[in-house]
Design a protein around this motif. Structure first.
Motif, PDB file in Angstrom:
ATOM      1  N   LYS A 430       0.837  -1.193   0.000  1.00 34.39           N
ATOM      2  CA  LYS A 430       0.000   0.000   0.000  1.00 34.39           C
ATOM      3  C   LYS A 430       0.879   1.253   0.000  1.00 34.39           C
ATOM      4  O   LYS A 430       1.999   1.242   0.532  1.00 34.39           O
ATOM      5  CB  LYS A 430      -0.929   0.035   1.226  1.00 34.39           C
ATOM      6  N   TYR A 431       0.336   2.328  -0.597  1.00 28.86           N
ATOM      7  CA  TYR A 431       0.993   3.633  -0.583  1.00 28.86           C
ATOM      8  C   TYR A 431      -0.007   4.675  -0.087  1.00 28.86           C
ATOM      9  O   TYR A 431      -1.151   4.695  -0.536  1.00 28.86           O
ATOM     10  CB  TYR A 431       1.448   4.032  -1.988  1.00 28.86           C
ATOM     11  N   PHE A 432       0.430   5.520   0.841  1.00 28.14           N
ATOM     12  CA  PHE A 432      -0.422   6.593   1.340  1.00 28.14           C
ATOM     13  C   PHE A 432       0.363   7.913   1.358  1.00 28.14           C
ATOM     14  O   PHE A 432       1.553   7.914   1.723  1.00 28.14           O
ATOM     15  CB  PHE A 432      -0.903   6.302   2.769  1.00 28.14           C
ATOM     16  N   PRO A 433      -0.281   9.038   1.005  1.00 32.09           N
ATOM     17  CA  PRO A 433       0.393  10.332   1.210  1.00 32.09           C
ATOM     18  C   PRO A 433       0.781  10.463   2.679  1.00 32.09           C
ATOM     19  O   PRO A 433       0.008  10.083   3.575  1.00 32.09           O
ATOM     20  CB  PRO A 433      -0.687  11.355   0.824  1.00 32.09           C
ATOM     21  N   CYS A 434       1.957  10.979   2.951  1.00 36.49           N
ATOM     22  CA  CYS A 434       2.483  10.970   4.314  1.00 36.49           C
ATOM     23  C   CYS A 434       1.584  11.737   5.285  1.00 36.49           C
ATOM     24  O   CYS A 434       1.484  11.390   6.460  1.00 36.49           O
ATOM     25  CB  CYS A 434       3.911  11.523   4.344  1.00 36.49           C
ATOM     26  N   LYS A 435       0.886  12.781   4.811  1.00 37.35           N
ATOM     27  CA  LYS A 435       0.008  13.542   5.700  1.00 37.35           C
ATOM     28  C   LYS A 435      -1.081  12.652   6.293  1.00 37.35           C
ATOM     29  O   LYS A 435      -1.482  12.838   7.458  1.00 37.35           O
ATOM     30  CB  LYS A 435      -0.627  14.704   4.907  1.00 37.35           C
ATOM     31  N   GLU A 436      -1.584  11.673   5.538  1.00 39.27           N
ATOM     32  CA  GLU A 436      -2.608  10.776   6.065  1.00 39.27           C
ATOM     33  C   GLU A 436      -2.061   9.950   7.235  1.00 39.27           C
ATOM     34  O   GLU A 436      -2.766   9.721   8.229  1.00 39.27           O
ATOM     35  CB  GLU A 436      -3.121   9.855   4.959  1.00 39.27           C
ATOM     36  N   ILE A 437      -0.823   9.525   7.129  1.00 39.84           N
ATOM     37  CA  ILE A 437      -0.210   8.744   8.211  1.00 39.84           C
ATOM     38  C   ILE A 437       0.074   9.636   9.415  1.00 39.84           C
ATOM     39  O   ILE A 437      -0.139   9.236  10.561  1.00 39.84           O
ATOM     40  CB  ILE A 437       1.084   8.066   7.725  1.00 39.84           C
ATOM     41  N   PHE A 438       0.530  10.849   9.152  1.00 36.72           N
ATOM     42  CA  PHE A 438       0.774  11.790  10.255  1.00 36.72           C
ATOM     43  C   PHE A 438      -0.515  12.041  11.027  1.00 36.72           C
ATOM     44  O   PHE A 438      -0.518  12.130  12.263  1.00 36.72           O
ATOM     45  CB  PHE A 438       1.322  13.107   9.727  1.00 36.72           C
ATOM     46  N   ASP A 439      -1.648  12.156  10.302  1.00 32.92           N
ATOM     47  CA  ASP A 439      -2.934  12.406  10.964  1.00 32.92           C
ATOM     48  C   ASP A 439      -3.357  11.211  11.813  1.00 32.92           C
ATOM     49  O   ASP A 439      -3.873  11.375  12.926  1.00 32.92           O
ATOM     50  CB  ASP A 439      -4.016  12.706   9.919  1.00 32.92           C
ATOM     51  N   VAL A 440      -3.142   9.989  11.279  1.00 29.03           N
ATOM     52  CA  VAL A 440      -3.487   8.783  12.031  1.00 29.03           C
ATOM     53  C   VAL A 440      -2.714   8.732  13.347  1.00 29.03           C
ATOM     54  O   VAL A 440      -3.253   8.353  14.401  1.00 29.03           O
ATOM     55  CB  VAL A 440      -3.194   7.523  11.185  1.00 29.03           C
ATOM     56  N   LEU A 441      -1.458   9.150  13.290  1.00 34.86           N
ATOM     57  CA  LEU A 441      -0.600   9.097  14.475  1.00 34.86           C
ATOM     58  C   LEU A 441      -0.719  10.340  15.343  1.00 34.86           C
ATOM     59  O   LEU A 441      -0.126  10.404  16.429  1.00 34.86           O
ATOM     60  CB  LEU A 441       0.863   8.922  14.047  1.00 34.86           C
ATOM     61  N   GLY A 442      -1.456  11.343  14.867  1.00 38.48           N
ATOM     62  CA  GLY A 442      -1.614  12.573  15.638  1.00 38.48           C
ATOM     63  C   GLY A 442      -0.367  13.426  15.677  1.00 38.48           C
ATOM     64  O   GLY A 442      -0.150  14.175  16.646  1.00 38.48           O
ATOM     65  N   LEU A 443       0.460  13.330  14.629  1.00 38.44           N
ATOM     66  CA  LEU A 443       1.693  14.107  14.596  1.00 38.44           C
ATOM     67  C   LEU A 443       1.396  15.553  14.208  1.00 38.44           C
ATOM     68  O   LEU A 443       0.576  15.820  13.323  1.00 38.44           O
ATOM     69  CB  LEU A 443       2.684  13.515  13.599  1.00 38.44           C
ATOM     70  N   PRO A 444       2.079  16.522  14.817  1.00 42.85           N
ATOM     71  CA  PRO A 444       1.879  17.930  14.470  1.00 42.85           C
ATOM     72  C   PRO A 444       2.664  18.285  13.210  1.00 42.85           C
ATOM     73  O   PRO A 444       3.552  17.526  12.782  1.00 42.85           O
ATOM     74  CB  PRO A 444       2.444  18.668  15.686  1.00 42.85           C
ATOM     75  N   PRO A 445       2.361  19.410  12.590  1.00 37.09           N
ATOM     76  CA  PRO A 445       3.183  19.871  11.455  1.00 37.09           C
ATOM     77  C   PRO A 445       4.626  20.060  11.901  1.00 37.09           C
ATOM     78  O   PRO A 445       4.894  20.322  13.078  1.00 37.09           O
ATOM     79  CB  PRO A 445       2.539  21.212  11.067  1.00 37.09           C
ATOM     80  N   PRO A 446       5.578  19.914  10.992  1.00 37.87           N
ATOM     81  CA  PRO A 446       6.999  20.045  11.362  1.00 37.87           C
ATOM     82  C   PRO A 446       7.349  21.506  11.661  1.00 37.87           C
ATOM     83  O   PRO A 446       6.625  22.426  11.264  1.00 37.87           O
ATOM     84  CB  PRO A 446       7.732  19.556  10.112  1.00 37.87           C
ATOM     85  N   PRO A 447       8.461  21.731  12.366  1.00 34.62           N
ATOM     86  CA  PRO A 447       8.932  23.107  12.583  1.00 34.62           C
ATOM     87  C   PRO A 447       9.164  23.810  11.244  1.00 34.62           C
ATOM     88  O   PRO A 447       9.580  23.187  10.274  1.00 34.62           O
ATOM     89  CB  PRO A 447      10.253  22.911  13.338  1.00 34.62           C
ATOM     90  N   THR A 448       8.893  25.094  11.198  1.00 28.37           N
ATOM     91  CA  THR A 448       8.960  25.828   9.925  1.00 28.37           C
ATOM     92  C   THR A 448      10.392  26.089   9.445  1.00 28.37           C
ATOM     93  O   THR A 448      10.579  26.545   8.318  1.00 28.37           O
ATOM     94  CB  THR A 448       8.236  27.176  10.055  1.00 28.37           C
ATOM     95  N   ASP A 449      11.389  25.812  10.276  1.00 23.40           N
ATOM     96  CA  ASP A 449      12.769  26.077   9.845  1.00 23.40           C
ATOM     97  C   ASP A 449      13.457  24.835   9.304  1.00 23.40           C
ATOM     98  O   ASP A 449      14.670  24.836   9.055  1.00 23.40           O
ATOM     99  CB  ASP A 449      13.591  26.644  11.007  1.00 23.40           C
TER     100      ASP A 449
END
Length: 453
Positions: A430-449
């Motif tokens: 299976k292939y998923f856009p990484c944002k979908e996996i981040f949402d499943v795991l409850g990960l926040p957006p990365p630091p802007t720098d």
């Protein structure tokens, strides 16, 4: 002329200017067989991308050079299944790459040829083991190159010369030229291809057009012709030198998508015409961007009409007042515009703030291509992690990040990131856009720098 209907700009590229008072049916058939197809073939990629004519599919190649057919909805399938027989120890394997239904038939045919009469028996005894894999296409490319040939120049010469005659100008000025065209003589140097940097004519915002111009210049005593097809193939020619007659100014300008005729001022900088080194990249990219903008605008207008129609119905039914209708229309239209910019066509929005651009890229799993290593290091703990799937009951292990070429923006190469999973005890992938996996795991957006954002 025997009433032969001649499209001055070929019908195959959605040209709408035509006449029955120009050429005979014999010449019409000759040009239709010998010259007009050259224009269509040269613009094949543009016609396909714009959805014009009968160019419904195009062949593309993936990162490994394998050929696919893609339709205008973006669906791809192999041109033909690739079949290979291989050995692993004392076992024989058959590998088939292609669309699933076609691949199954190709496998059955190859199995019958390889194992003969034993094929069905082996299958009944469960001796065949099937593994299905998904091909990840990180990049596909199409032949968008336009080849400049003497025949292409002759075809363009024929178009602008027919417009010269259609405009009622003196044919004795172009007698030799018309004879060359009639004889399909490619040796002439009448046409100069130009405007590769849009320095002869700057295409307007959201313009996708065909253009024909015949004008005189008092200072140089010339009559010149200029042609644009989809604003991509642009040609210039001088019809007459030493001209001292009345001013000449004829123009035909049409929307190449809808056929609508424009009544606008067209400025041609003839001083910029030169034998410059030809590259159609800027012109092709420009027309495709303009076509996308036209489509976005049309979609937006349709949605606004639907919103307004619903609100007007609510007023009729007494659910809201006229004042409330106007307020709700403004609020819903503003929300729709924002959603379309973020989710509909984010790659075409040039005025996002830096913070908005970072968030939009995150939403769409897009990163800078140069930052792939830093991205993988930051999220390396995801690799090897197990994820149960409710769809098929299997447990999948994240194996790696995969990257697919994305539209460049502000001169920056970008890729879309996918998470690649393999089942633990099966051959499923299976292939998923990484944002979908981040949402499943409850990960926040990365630091802007970070280097990739």
């Amino acid at each position: 002329m025997n009433n032969s209907d001649e499209h001055i700009i070929p019908d195959s590229i959605n040209g709408r200017l035509h006449t029955r008072e120009l050429i005979c049916s014999e010449c019409n058939q000759k040009f239709g067989n010998k010259l007009d197809p050259v224009i269509k073939e040269s613009l094949q990629f543009v016609l396909f991308a714009l959805g014009i004519g009968n160019v419904k599919k195009m062949q593309v190649k993936d990162q490994d050079g394998k050929a696919y057919l893609v339709d205008q909805e973006g669906n791809m399938k192999h041109v033909a299944p690739e079949v290979e027989v291989f050995k692993i120890g004392d076992q024989t394997g058959i590998s088939v790459t292609g669309e699933k239904n076609v691949a199954v038939r190709a496998f059955a045919k190859k199995a019958a040829r390889t194992f003969g009469a034993h094929a069905l028996k082996l299958m009944d005894e469960g001796k065949f083991q099937f593994n299905e894999k998904t091909t990840f296409l990180s990049e596909v490319s199409a032949p968008a190159k336009i080849e400049i040939t003497s025949k292409l120049k002759l075809a363009i010469n024929k178009i602008i010369t027919e417009f010269f005659a259609y405009s009622g100008l003196a044919l004795d000025l172009i007698k030799e030229r018309t004879e060359r065209i009639f004889n399909l003589d490619e040796s002439g140097e009448d046409i100069i291809l130009c405007n590769f940097d849009q320095n002869v004519r700057k295409v307007k915002e959201n313009e996708v057009s065909h253009l024909l111009v015949i004008r005189s210049i008092r200072e140089t005593k010339q009559i010149y012709g200029y042609v644009e097809l989809f604003n991509v193939i642009c040609g210039y020619t001088v019809f007459a030198e030493g001209y001292n007659g009345a001013d000449v100014d004829f123009k035909y300008h049409q929307n190449a998508l809808t056929g609508e005729q424009f009544d606008d001022e067209v400025l041609i900088n003839t001083d910029a015409v030169s034998g410059e080194s030809p590259s159609f990249d800027l012109l092709v990219n420009s027309v495709l961007e303009n076509a996308r903008a036209v489509q976005h605008s049309a979609n937006f207008s349709t949605m606004l009409s639907d919103i307004l129609a619903q609100l007007e119905e609510d007023v009729k039914q007494g659910k809201i007042s006229v004042g409330e209708k106007e307020q709700q229309y403004f609020e819903q239209a503003t929300k729709l515009a924002a959603e379309m910019m973020v989710f509909g066509f984010p790659d075409d929005v040039a005025d996002f703030t830096k913070e908005e651009e970072l968030m939009v890229n995150y939403i769409h799993s897009v990163i800078k291509e140069a930052g792939k290593k830093e991205f993988e290091f930051f999220y390396h703990q995801l690799v090897g992690r197990e994820f149960p799937s409710e769809d098929d009951g299997l447990v999948y292990v994240m194996e790696a990040f995969k990257y697919k070429k994305h539209v460049s923006k502000n001169g920056e190469s970008r890729v879309k990131v996918y998470c690649y999973f393999k089942a633990k005890n099966a051959a499923s992938e299976k292939y998923f856009p990484c944002k979908e996996i981040f949402d499943v795991l409850g990960l926040p957006p990365p630091p802007t720098d970070m280097a990739w954002v």
